[in-house]
Scaffold this active site. Sequence first.
Site, short mmCIF file in Angstrom:
data_model
loop_
_atom_site.label_atom_id
_atom_site.label_comp_id
_atom_site.label_asym_id
_atom_site.label_seq_id
_atom_site.Cartn_x
_atom_site.Cartn_y
_atom_site.Cartn_z
N CYS A 104 -0.32 4.08 2.25
CA CYS A 104 -0.03 3.87 3.67
C CYS A 104 1.45 4.07 3.96
O CYS A 104 1.83 4.67 4.96
CB CYS A 104 -0.40 2.45 4.11
SG CYS A 104 -1.91 1.82 3.40
N ASP A 105 2.31 3.54 3.12
CA ASP A 105 3.72 3.41 3.50
C ASP A 105 4.70 4.24 2.67
O ASP A 105 5.88 4.30 3.01
CB ASP A 105 4.14 1.93 3.40
CG ASP A 105 3.33 1.06 4.35
OD1 ASP A 105 2.89 1.59 5.39
OD2 ASP A 105 3.13 -0.13 4.06
N CYS A 162 0.83 -1.20 0.00
CA CYS A 162 0.00 0.00 0.00
C CYS A 162 0.86 1.26 0.00
O CYS A 162 1.40 1.64 1.04
CB CYS A 162 -0.94 -0.02 1.21
SG CYS A 162 -1.92 1.48 1.38
#
Length: 319
Positions: free
Chosen positions: A142-143, A139
Amino acid sequence: MVIIGSGPAGLTAAIYTARADLHPLVLEGEPSSTSDQPGGQLMLTTDVENYPGFPDGVMGPALMQHFRAQALRFGAKIDTVRASRVELSGPPYGIWVGDPDTPEPTHRAETIIVSTGAQSIMLGLARELEFMGHGLSTCATCDGFFFRDQHIAVVGGGDSAMEEATFLSRFARKITVVHRRNELRASKIMQARALANDKIEFCWDTVVDSYIGSSRLEGLGIRNVKTGRESQLDVTGCFIAIGHTPNTSLFKGQLEMKENGYLITEANSTRTGVEGVFACGDVQDDYYRQAVTAAGSGCMAAIDAERYLEQRARPATGP
Ligand code: NAP
């Protein structure tokens, strides 16, 4: 009330329905090596910095522990088991745990909330789970932030891979897209955007054979499928973007699904085509796929289920 699945969606539904005195039973799943396990996909991540309410960030598993504790505090019952079969020609609806061929269901429910989530398709290589959250991710939203000024790889050639690579170019120094063919599957516009991006380069006809590193990812063992030549790609991060699959096999033939297997819910609602069965979280969302959107839809499912039960309990009034 039975809630199947225990990611952010299922446990939020459990918190809300427990507080409404509906005594939910959560079938949280069983430990496994994929995101199809208690707590869902956040169990495979490390730092979560975009979940509101945690200004210093929180570890994915710790966040799920908080969700779980909060559901238990209000009286939700949580069983560490996997549903093996459902029978949705009710209500009451039948839910089996263990042997799906036993004639009687393990549980009967007036209403079911389906929150079985989805999982990223992975390469299936050795040490994959070990490196998740330690350089390996599924992701970029997200990261990506954690990979500022680094050289990272994105595996895949579809829209997801192009989207991830383009998004990551905001942070990374360089991105190498590793794709198994010499032609992208992605839509022309997404291809064009990625191909025109100076930070993105393409490693065509190439597959990843191994993850390299001691405690964090330090490189990928790659192989050109046309020449057979093996080499090492020195990257500190790798995003796998080869697709997602929803955990919906349990509901085949009983709940309406899109072509890609995701459950269909009514617009602005969590209602499925079966009265009394609600779906929330990634199992019905192939677009946003965020923990906070899953939690939000878990809350919606709880309220939908609560109102449904209220309506059923109300004596029918004459004309
Ligand atoms: P996808 O279209 O199925 O593409 C998967 C890619 O991964 C393909 O390039 C495939 O290679 C590759 N791949 C599959 N298995 C692999 C393996 N084991 N090893 C190496 N490579 C592998 O999946 P997606 O990109 O996640 O997209 C899914 C759907 O969502 C699509 O309909 C897409 O259009 C849509 N989507 C849209 C957007 C957007 O419009 N913003 C963004 C993301 C996704 P091959 O090409 O060789 O098969």
